[in-house]
Design a protein around this motif. Structure first.
Motif, PDB file in Angstrom:
ATOM      1  N   LYS A  91       0.835  -1.204   0.000  1.00  0.00           N
ATOM      2  CA  LYS A  91       0.000   0.000   0.000  1.00  0.00           C
ATOM      3  C   LYS A  91       0.868   1.252   0.000  1.00  0.00           C
ATOM      4  O   LYS A  91       0.591   2.222  -0.709  1.00  0.00           O
ATOM      5  CB  LYS A  91      -0.930   0.014   1.210  1.00  0.00           C
ATOM      6  N   ASP A  92       1.925   1.253   0.816  1.00  0.00           N
ATOM      7  CA  ASP A  92       2.832   2.397   0.860  1.00  0.00           C
ATOM      8  C   ASP A  92       3.506   2.622  -0.490  1.00  0.00           C
ATOM      9  O   ASP A  92       3.668   3.754  -0.942  1.00  0.00           O
ATOM     10  CB  ASP A  92       3.893   2.207   1.945  1.00  0.00           C
TER      11      ASP A  92
ATOM     12  N   ILE B  83       2.345   6.801  -9.220  1.00  0.00           N
ATOM     13  CA  ILE B  83       1.245   7.478  -9.910  1.00  0.00           C
ATOM     14  C   ILE B  83       1.786   8.282 -11.090  1.00  0.00           C
ATOM     15  O   ILE B  83       1.222   8.252 -12.186  1.00  0.00           O
ATOM     16  CB  ILE B  83       0.469   8.389  -8.934  1.00  0.00           C
TER      17      ILE B  83
ATOM     18  N   ILE C 125       2.345   1.741  -3.492  1.00  0.00           N
ATOM     19  CA  ILE C 125       1.361   2.228  -4.466  1.00  0.00           C
ATOM     20  C   ILE C 125       1.013   3.690  -4.195  1.00  0.00           C
ATOM     21  O   ILE C 125       0.787   4.464  -5.127  1.00  0.00           O
ATOM     22  CB  ILE C 125       0.088   1.351  -4.430  1.00  0.00           C
ATOM     23  N   ASN C 126       0.966   4.083  -2.945  1.00  0.00           N
ATOM     24  CA  ASN C 126       0.569   5.435  -2.593  1.00  0.00           C
ATOM     25  C   ASN C 126       1.666   6.468  -2.800  1.00  0.00           C
ATOM     26  O   ASN C 126       1.419   7.660  -2.662  1.00  0.00           O
ATOM     27  CB  ASN C 126       0.068   5.488  -1.155  1.00  0.00           C
ATOM     28  N   LYS C 127       2.873   6.030  -3.102  1.00  0.00           N
ATOM     29  CA  LYS C 127       3.941   6.985  -3.369  1.00  0.00           C
ATOM     30  C   LYS C 127       3.633   7.728  -4.654  1.00  0.00           C
ATOM     31  O   LYS C 127       3.084   7.184  -5.594  1.00  0.00           O
ATOM     32  CB  LYS C 127       5.291   6.272  -3.493  1.00  0.00           C
TER      33      LYS C 127
END
Length: 122
Positions: free
Chosen positions: A6-7, A15, A9-11
């Motif tokens: 999750k960490d 994105i 992907i959220n960086k």
């Protein structure tokens, strides 16, 4: 492990890369449209062929297609040129505030040197 994923992907970098890849896919459509609609017909007309890929010659049963090589070269040059323009514009946009800060910093530094020299002379 799920939290690490999750960490990851959220960086912002993931994105940004994903957006860049999607934009590149659609940019390829633009390049293909320019090539297929404008450049390839002009080159095919110059060589007197109805289709750009027909440019070439036969050796026995094999077909040597010079048109495909020319097509790949044109695509490469066209994409490289567009990317050059984009990077140049981006660098100009990013570098402009930095140049202003540098000029301001130099002016401030020169003013400080002037003031220190004035104090020494007094």
């Amino acid at each position: 492990m799920l939290q690490e994923f999750k960490d990851f992907i959220n960086k912002g970098n993931v994105i940004t890369i994903a957006v860049g890849l999607v934009m590149a896919l659609y940019f390829q459509e633009i390049v293909n449209a320019v090539l297929d609609g404008v450049i390839n017909p002009i080159i095919a007309a110059i060589f007197g062929k109805s289709n750009f890929t027909e440019i070439g010659f036969d050796i026995g049963d094999a077909r040597i297609s010079i048109g495909l090589v020319i097509d790949a070269l044109i695509k490469f040059v066209l994409v490289a040129f567009f990317l050059f323009l984009i990077v140049k514009a981006y660098n100009k946009y990013v570098a402009k505030p930095e140049e202003e800060v540098t000029a301001e910093t130099e002016l401030s530094l020169l003013s400080q040197i002037r003031d220190l020299l004035a104090q020494r002379q007094n």
